[in-house]
Design an enzyme around this catalytic site. Structure first.
Site, PDB file in Angstrom:
ATOM      1  N   TYR A  54       0.840  -1.201   0.000  1.00 30.46           N
ATOM      2  CA  TYR A  54       0.000   0.000   0.000  1.00 30.46           C
ATOM      3  C   TYR A  54       0.870   1.244   0.000  1.00 30.46           C
ATOM      4  O   TYR A  54       1.757   1.369   0.844  1.00 30.46           O
ATOM      5  CB  TYR A  54      -0.907   0.029   1.235  1.00 30.46           C
ATOM      6  CG  TYR A  54      -2.356  -0.094   0.840  1.00 30.46           C
ATOM      7  CD1 TYR A  54      -2.984   0.941   0.144  1.00 30.46           C
ATOM      8  CD2 TYR A  54      -3.097  -1.235   1.126  1.00 30.46           C
ATOM      9  CE1 TYR A  54      -4.303   0.830  -0.258  1.00 30.46           C
ATOM     10  CE2 TYR A  54      -4.412  -1.358   0.727  1.00 30.46           C
ATOM     11  CZ  TYR A  54      -5.012  -0.316   0.035  1.00 30.46           C
ATOM     12  OH  TYR A  54      -6.311  -0.432  -0.370  1.00 30.46           O
ATOM     13  N   GLU A  56      -0.385   4.798  -0.558  1.00 29.57           N
ATOM     14  CA  GLU A  56      -1.172   6.030  -0.749  1.00 29.57           C
ATOM     15  C   GLU A  56      -0.292   7.236  -0.531  1.00 29.57           C
ATOM     16  O   GLU A  56       0.497   7.293   0.417  1.00 29.57           O
ATOM     17  CB  GLU A  56      -2.349   6.052   0.219  1.00 29.57           C
ATOM     18  CG  GLU A  56      -3.419   5.049  -0.167  1.00 29.57           C
ATOM     19  CD  GLU A  56      -4.443   4.860   0.939  1.00 29.57           C
ATOM     20  OE1 GLU A  56      -4.061   4.988   2.114  1.00 29.57           O
ATOM     21  OE2 GLU A  56      -5.604   4.581   0.613  1.00 29.57           O
ATOM     22  N   ASP A 199      -5.872  13.591 -25.201  1.00 30.04           N
ATOM     23  CA  ASP A 199      -5.878  12.207 -24.743  1.00 30.04           C
ATOM     24  C   ASP A 199      -5.178  11.382 -25.812  1.00 30.04           C
ATOM     25  O   ASP A 199      -5.756  11.046 -26.832  1.00 30.04           O
ATOM     26  CB  ASP A 199      -7.330  11.755 -24.539  1.00 30.04           C
ATOM     27  CG  ASP A 199      -7.433  10.300 -24.105  1.00 30.04           C
ATOM     28  OD1 ASP A 199      -6.393   9.608 -24.086  1.00 30.04           O
ATOM     29  OD2 ASP A 199      -8.553   9.855 -23.793  1.00 30.04           O
ATOM     30  N   THR A 225      -2.842   6.056 -22.073  1.00 25.65           N
ATOM     31  CA  THR A 225      -2.786   4.726 -21.491  1.00 25.65           C
ATOM     32  C   THR A 225      -1.356   4.235 -21.702  1.00 25.65           C
ATOM     33  O   THR A 225      -0.654   4.715 -22.590  1.00 25.65           O
ATOM     34  CB  THR A 225      -3.747   3.724 -22.170  1.00 25.65           C
ATOM     35  OG1 THR A 225      -3.418   3.650 -23.559  1.00 25.65           O
ATOM     36  CG2 THR A 225      -5.191   4.150 -22.006  1.00 25.65           C
ATOM     37  N   LYS A 228      -1.297   0.503 -24.756  1.00 29.29           N
ATOM     38  CA  LYS A 228      -1.643   0.412 -26.180  1.00 29.29           C
ATOM     39  C   LYS A 228      -0.335   0.464 -26.981  1.00 29.29           C
ATOM     40  O   LYS A 228       0.505  -0.398 -26.776  1.00 29.29           O
ATOM     41  CB  LYS A 228      -2.665   1.484 -26.530  1.00 29.29           C
ATOM     42  CG  LYS A 228      -3.984   1.239 -25.774  1.00 29.29           C
ATOM     43  CD  LYS A 228      -5.068   2.249 -26.045  1.00 29.29           C
ATOM     44  CE  LYS A 228      -6.292   1.964 -25.184  1.00 29.29           C
ATOM     45  NZ  LYS A 228      -7.320   3.012 -25.287  1.00 29.29           N
ATOM     46  N   ARG A 234      -1.244  -2.578 -18.392  1.00 24.49           N
ATOM     47  CA  ARG A 234      -2.497  -1.832 -18.430  1.00 24.49           C
ATOM     48  C   ARG A 234      -2.385  -0.705 -17.422  1.00 24.49           C
ATOM     49  O   ARG A 234      -1.982  -0.925 -16.284  1.00 24.49           O
ATOM     50  CB  ARG A 234      -3.675  -2.717 -18.012  1.00 24.49           C
ATOM     51  CG  ARG A 234      -3.780  -4.014 -18.731  1.00 24.49           C
ATOM     52  CD  ARG A 234      -5.176  -4.543 -18.667  1.00 24.49           C
ATOM     53  NE  ARG A 234      -5.997  -3.733 -19.531  1.00 24.49           N
ATOM     54  CZ  ARG A 234      -6.007  -3.853 -20.864  1.00 24.49           C
ATOM     55  NH1 ARG A 234      -5.274  -4.754 -21.462  1.00 24.49           N
ATOM     56  NH2 ARG A 234      -6.758  -3.062 -21.592  1.00 24.49           N
TER      57      ARG A 234
HETATM   58  C1  LIG Z   1      -8.410   3.296 -24.499  1.00 24.53           C
HETATM   59  C2  LIG Z   1      -8.762   4.716 -24.298  1.00 24.53           C
HETATM   60  C3  LIG Z   1      -9.141   5.189 -23.038  1.00 24.53           C
HETATM   61  C4  LIG Z   1      -9.465   4.295 -21.864  1.00 24.53           C
HETATM   62  O1  LIG Z   1      -8.470   3.506 -21.435  1.00 24.53           O
HETATM   63  P1  LIG Z   1      -8.802   2.308 -20.403  1.00 24.53           P
HETATM   64  O2  LIG Z   1      -7.451   1.917 -19.921  1.00 24.53           O
HETATM   65  O3  LIG Z   1      -9.512   1.271 -21.200  1.00 24.53           O
HETATM   66  O4  LIG Z   1      -9.656   2.867 -19.328  1.00 24.53           O
HETATM   67  C5  LIG Z   1      -9.339   6.556 -22.901  1.00 24.53           C
HETATM   68  N1  LIG Z   1      -9.192   7.391 -23.935  1.00 24.53           N
HETATM   69  C6  LIG Z   1      -8.872   6.957 -25.173  1.00 24.53           C
HETATM   70  C7  LIG Z   1      -8.729   7.942 -26.268  1.00 24.53           C
HETATM   71  C8  LIG Z   1      -8.652   5.608 -25.391  1.00 24.53           C
HETATM   72  O5  LIG Z   1      -8.368   5.180 -26.616  1.00 24.53           O
END
Ligand SMILES: *Cc1c(COP(=O)(O)O)cnc(C)c1O
Length: 414
Positions: A54, A56, A199, A225, A228, A234
């Protein structure tokens, strides 16, 4: 390859499912644009004892004791993220992309504030204001769209921003294939007094690998993220300019999360370290080349490429217009052929999200396996054969055998 001996001996049911998944990944082609295949080092980090801890708070300011090593790994992850993206501040605790975005909204907005975000069917993400999400219930999202030629009309966007006077202007996408004009986007935000946010969940690895231009110098805040194209565990990541640093950290913890997942933080540090190496630049470049090779073959086969062309790692195809097959059927038939990808809504899709007009194809995972242009051509032809099969099991199982044979030459974990 890891044999997971302890799991095998203690829980056969769980182990059998794991073994099934390992075989599925090994013997099939992964074309889901948001997926990738992490390194054995990242897997080691994820399976480490840091899952026990933990932590935090933030390095040097934790609530519980025993933090001498968590502080080291979190600082390592932060520093590597800052170097990798040239960022002023990094928060590596978000559990996912969705929680990174939620934290960003919490840091920047008050309930009722207006946000401009990209429409889902035009490539935006659910978290960018889709009515089914919590942020859409708390903030007022206005969604912009792409033009019929696949580009964004920035004059139109500017006019919309002038009328709506958003507090936040959000760029970024999950199923859009064109390059955004970051300078134009952020200059519109400045003009209307909005905070700018990008994003880059899908393209973070392409940016880290310097295959695509970076939004980081332009935007106030950038979320991502890590699993990807960035090819890590993840998880989520927030980068921002110094004036937003405190608000961002507070919004992540205690704003929307509790204890960070330190095994993920270690795995992020490892993945960022990998992305800093020259090989990763070569990888990101090859992803672009592969996407283009795939596009060229689909174009030659007469397919309708959505948004006109691809300038990143993914490709959207109108399967209804091209072959009279719905996205749902295409996905199901390709599953039987050992090729996984996803059905996808197209701009203003007249069909619903459960059976849309097209599919999305991404090449990050097959590129990680070492596949290059000749394999992209073969994959496009298999997809075409599957779409022309009418769903006949006999045809799909022949393709599956050929797919498996190719996969044998490109092992994932040796
Ligand atoms: C995949 C994605 C997310 C969300 O990611 P998670 O890890 O699945 O919560 C947010 N924004 C965009 C543009 C994405 O492609």
């Amino acid at each position: 390859m890891n044999t997971y001996r302890s799991l095998r001996e203690s829980d056969k049911e769980a182990f059998d499912a794991l073994k099934g998944e390992m075989k599925r990944e090994e013997n099939g082609l992964e074309l889901i644009a948001s997926e990738n295949t992490v390194s054995p080092a990242v897997l080691d980090a994820l399976g480490s004892v840091f899952t026990n801890k933990y932590s935090e708070g933030y390095p040097g300011h934790r609530y519980y004791g025993g933090q001498e090593f968590t502080d080291i790994i979190e600082t390592l992850a932060i520093n590597r993220a800052k170097v990798l993206f040239g960022a002023e501040h990094a928060n590596v605790q978000p559990l996912s992309g969705a929680s990174a975005n939620l934290a960003a909204y919490a840091a920047l907005l008050a309930p009722g504030d207006t946000v401009l975000g990209m429409d889902l069917s035009h490539g935006g993400h659910l978290t960018h204001g889709h009515p089914v999400t919590l942020p859409a219930k708390v903030f007022r999202f206005v969604r912009y769209k792409t033009e019929p030629d696949g580009t964004i009309d920035y004059d139109k966007l500017e006019a919309l921003a002038m009328t709506e006077k958003p507090k936040l202007m959000l760029a970024g996408f999950s199923s859009y294939t064109r390059q955004l004009d970051y300078e134009r986007f952020t200059s519109i935000a400045k003009r209307v007094g909005a905070i700018s946010m990008m994003d880059m969940a899908h393209i973070a690895g392409m940016i880290a690998g310097q295959a695509l231009p970076s939004p980081v110098p332009h935007f106030d805040i950038v979320t991502a993220t890590t699993h990807k194209t960035l090819r890590g565990p993840r998880g989520g990541l927030i980068l921002c300019k110094e004036p937003f640093a405190k608000a961002v950290d507070k919004a992540v913890f205690p704003g929307v999360q509790g204890g960070p997942h330190m095994h993920m933080v270690l795995a992020k540090a490892v993945a960022f370290g990998e992305a800093l190496r020259p090989e990763f630049r070569e990888y990101a470049r090859q992803v672009l080349v592969n996407a283009k090779a795939m596009e060229a073959e689909f174009t030659a086969l007469g397919y309708e490429i959505v948004f006109g062309t691809t300038e990143n790692h993914m490709l959207l195809i109108d399967t209804v217009k091209s072959r009279g097959v719905t996205g749902k059927d295409a996905q199901a038939w390709l599953d039987l052929a050992g090729i996984s990808l996803n059905k996808n809504v197209l701009p203003d899709d007249p069909r619903g999200p459960m059976d849309p007009s097209g599919i999305r194809i991404g090449v990050p995972a097959v590129t990680t396996r070492g596949m290059k242009e000749p394999e992209m051509t073969r994959i496009a032809r298999w997809i075409d054969r599957a779409l022309l099969s009418g769903g006949k099991k006999r045809i799909l199982s022949v393709i599956r055998k050929e797919v498996k044979a190719l996969c044998k030459s490109f092992p994932i974990y040796r």
